[in-house]
Design a protein around this motif. Structure first.
Motif, PDB file in Angstrom:
ATOM      1  N   UNK A   7      -6.800   3.526   4.515  1.00  0.00           N
ATOM      2  CA  UNK A   7      -6.024   4.761   4.527  1.00  0.00           C
ATOM      3  C   UNK A   7      -6.934   5.957   4.296  1.00  0.00           C
ATOM      4  N   UNK A   8      -6.809   6.973   5.137  1.00  0.00           N
ATOM      5  CA  UNK A   8      -7.607   8.178   4.979  1.00  0.00           C
ATOM      6  C   UNK A   8      -6.851   9.237   4.185  1.00  0.00           C
ATOM      7  N   UNK A   9      -5.558   8.999   3.951  1.00  0.00           N
ATOM      8  CA  UNK A   9      -4.744   9.924   3.167  1.00  0.00           C
ATOM      9  C   UNK A   9      -3.667   9.130   2.447  1.00  0.00           C
ATOM     10  N   UNK A  10      -3.103   9.695   1.408  1.00  0.00           N
ATOM     11  CA  UNK A  10      -2.035   9.036   0.656  1.00  0.00           C
ATOM     12  C   UNK A  10      -0.685   9.538   1.127  1.00  0.00           C
ATOM     13  N   UNK A  11       0.322   8.685   0.992  1.00  0.00           N
ATOM     14  CA  UNK A  11       1.671   9.085   1.359  1.00  0.00           C
ATOM     15  C   UNK A  11       2.622   7.912   1.283  1.00  0.00           C
ATOM     16  N   UNK A  12       3.870   8.175   1.633  1.00  0.00           N
ATOM     17  CA  UNK A  12       4.901   7.144   1.677  1.00  0.00           C
ATOM     18  C   UNK A  12       5.464   7.139   3.083  1.00  0.00           C
ATOM     19  N   UNK A  13       5.550   5.948   3.696  1.00  0.00           N
ATOM     20  CA  UNK A  13       6.098   5.823   5.043  1.00  0.00           C
ATOM     21  C   UNK A  13       7.252   4.822   5.009  1.00  0.00           C
ATOM     22  N   UNK A  14       8.090   4.879   6.031  1.00  0.00           N
ATOM     23  CA  UNK A  14       9.200   3.932   6.170  1.00  0.00           C
ATOM     24  C   UNK A  14       8.817   2.906   7.233  1.00  0.00           C
ATOM     25  N   UNK A  15       9.078   1.637   6.903  1.00  0.00           N
ATOM     26  CA  UNK A  15       8.841   0.550   7.859  1.00  0.00           C
ATOM     27  C   UNK A  15       9.913  -0.499   7.631  1.00  0.00           C
ATOM     28  N   UNK A  16      10.679  -0.780   8.675  1.00  0.00           N
ATOM     29  CA  UNK A  16      11.777  -1.755   8.614  1.00  0.00           C
ATOM     30  C   UNK A  16      12.736  -1.441   7.463  1.00  0.00           C
ATOM     31  N   UNK A  17      13.032  -0.147   7.310  1.00  0.00           N
ATOM     32  CA  UNK A  17      13.999   0.273   6.314  1.00  0.00           C
ATOM     33  C   UNK A  17      13.494   0.305   4.884  1.00  0.00           C
ATOM     34  N   UNK A  18      12.215   0.064   4.678  1.00  0.00           N
ATOM     35  CA  UNK A  18      11.652   0.068   3.323  1.00  0.00           C
ATOM     36  C   UNK A  18      10.561   1.119   3.217  1.00  0.00           C
ATOM     37  N   UNK A  19      10.413   1.664   2.002  1.00  0.00           N
ATOM     38  CA  UNK A  19       9.349   2.621   1.741  1.00  0.00           C
ATOM     39  C   UNK A  19       8.067   1.865   1.398  1.00  0.00           C
ATOM     40  N   UNK A  20       6.968   2.316   1.984  1.00  0.00           N
ATOM     41  CA  UNK A  20       5.661   1.711   1.722  1.00  0.00           C
ATOM     42  C   UNK A  20       4.713   2.818   1.257  1.00  0.00           C
ATOM     43  N   UNK A  21       4.126   2.633   0.084  1.00  0.00           N
ATOM     44  CA  UNK A  21       3.173   3.603  -0.450  1.00  0.00           C
ATOM     45  C   UNK A  21       1.791   3.304   0.111  1.00  0.00           C
ATOM     46  N   UNK A  22       1.172   4.319   0.660  1.00  0.00           N
ATOM     47  CA  UNK A  22      -0.175   4.218   1.224  1.00  0.00           C
ATOM     48  C   UNK A  22      -1.086   5.049   0.329  1.00  0.00           C
ATOM     49  N   UNK A  23      -2.157   4.442  -0.181  1.00  0.00           N
ATOM     50  CA  UNK A  23      -3.089   5.150  -1.060  1.00  0.00           C
ATOM     51  C   UNK A  23      -4.442   5.308  -0.383  1.00  0.00           C
ATOM     52  N   UNK A  24      -4.900   6.563  -0.327  1.00  0.00           N
ATOM     53  CA  UNK A  24      -6.176   6.874   0.322  1.00  0.00           C
ATOM     54  C   UNK A  24      -7.311   6.061  -0.296  1.00  0.00           C
ATOM     55  N   UNK A  25      -8.085   5.402   0.562  1.00  0.00           N
ATOM     56  CA  UNK A  25      -9.254   4.639   0.133  1.00  0.00           C
ATOM     57  C   UNK A  25      -8.934   3.295  -0.482  1.00  0.00           C
ATOM     58  N   UNK A  26      -7.645   2.965  -0.681  1.00  0.00           N
ATOM     59  CA  UNK A  26      -7.280   1.705  -1.313  1.00  0.00           C
ATOM     60  C   UNK A  26      -6.460   0.799  -0.408  1.00  0.00           C
ATOM     61  N   UNK A  27      -5.510   1.382   0.323  1.00  0.00           N
ATOM     62  CA  UNK A  27      -4.649   0.571   1.176  1.00  0.00           C
ATOM     63  C   UNK A  27      -5.406   0.205   2.447  1.00  0.00           C
ATOM     64  N   UNK A  28      -5.433  -1.086   2.757  1.00  0.00           N
ATOM     65  CA  UNK A  28      -6.163  -1.589   3.925  1.00  0.00           C
ATOM     66  C   UNK A  28      -5.182  -2.304   4.835  1.00  0.00           C
ATOM     67  N   UNK A  29      -5.272  -2.025   6.128  1.00  0.00           N
ATOM     68  CA  UNK A  29      -4.423  -2.671   7.121  1.00  0.00           C
ATOM     69  C   UNK A  29      -5.255  -3.103   8.304  1.00  0.00           C
TER      70      UNK A  29
END
Length: 121
Positions: A7-29
């Protein structure tokens, strides 16, 4: 490993009706996952600092009889760093004299910032 994204930035996104927290430099996909592909501006390729030898990794030393190309040697004097060791006014005065071909005494009364400004650095 080229398909891993961080993740290059932090934020919260919706996926399949659920909120997912994305943390810059920590969340990997992984490329191809809907969370990554659905929000491409949030991701950048993961940079691996310590990897195991294998496919796509260059050998650090030449094998017996193998010749390696050397990187070109930079021409002219090296610019001193702007902070840390070797960044003092004396290093900049010496650098200014070498670059301009003028006597070092010409730069004796100038501060590091004045020298950098005069050289356009």
């Amino acid at each position: 490993m080229g398909d891993l994204m961080v993740a290059r930035t932090s934020g919260v996104i919706m996926h399949k009706g659920r909120r997912h927290t994305i943390r810059r430099g920590q969340t990997i996909g992984r490329k191809g996952h809907p969370v990554v592909d659905g929000h491409p501006r949030l991701w950048e390729p993961l940079r691996v600092h310590y990897d195991l030898p294998g496919e796509g990794v260059e050998q650090a030393t030449a094998a017996p009889g193998e010749l390696r190309d050397l990187p070109p040697v930079p021409a002219g004097p090296q610019r001193p760093p702007t902070s840390g060791p070797g960044s003092g006014v004396e290093a900049w005065r010496k650098h200014a004299a070498e670059v301009t071909g003028t006597p070092a005494e010409q730069w004796a009364g100038k501060s590091r910032d004045e020298i950098m400004k005069a050289l356009g650095d």
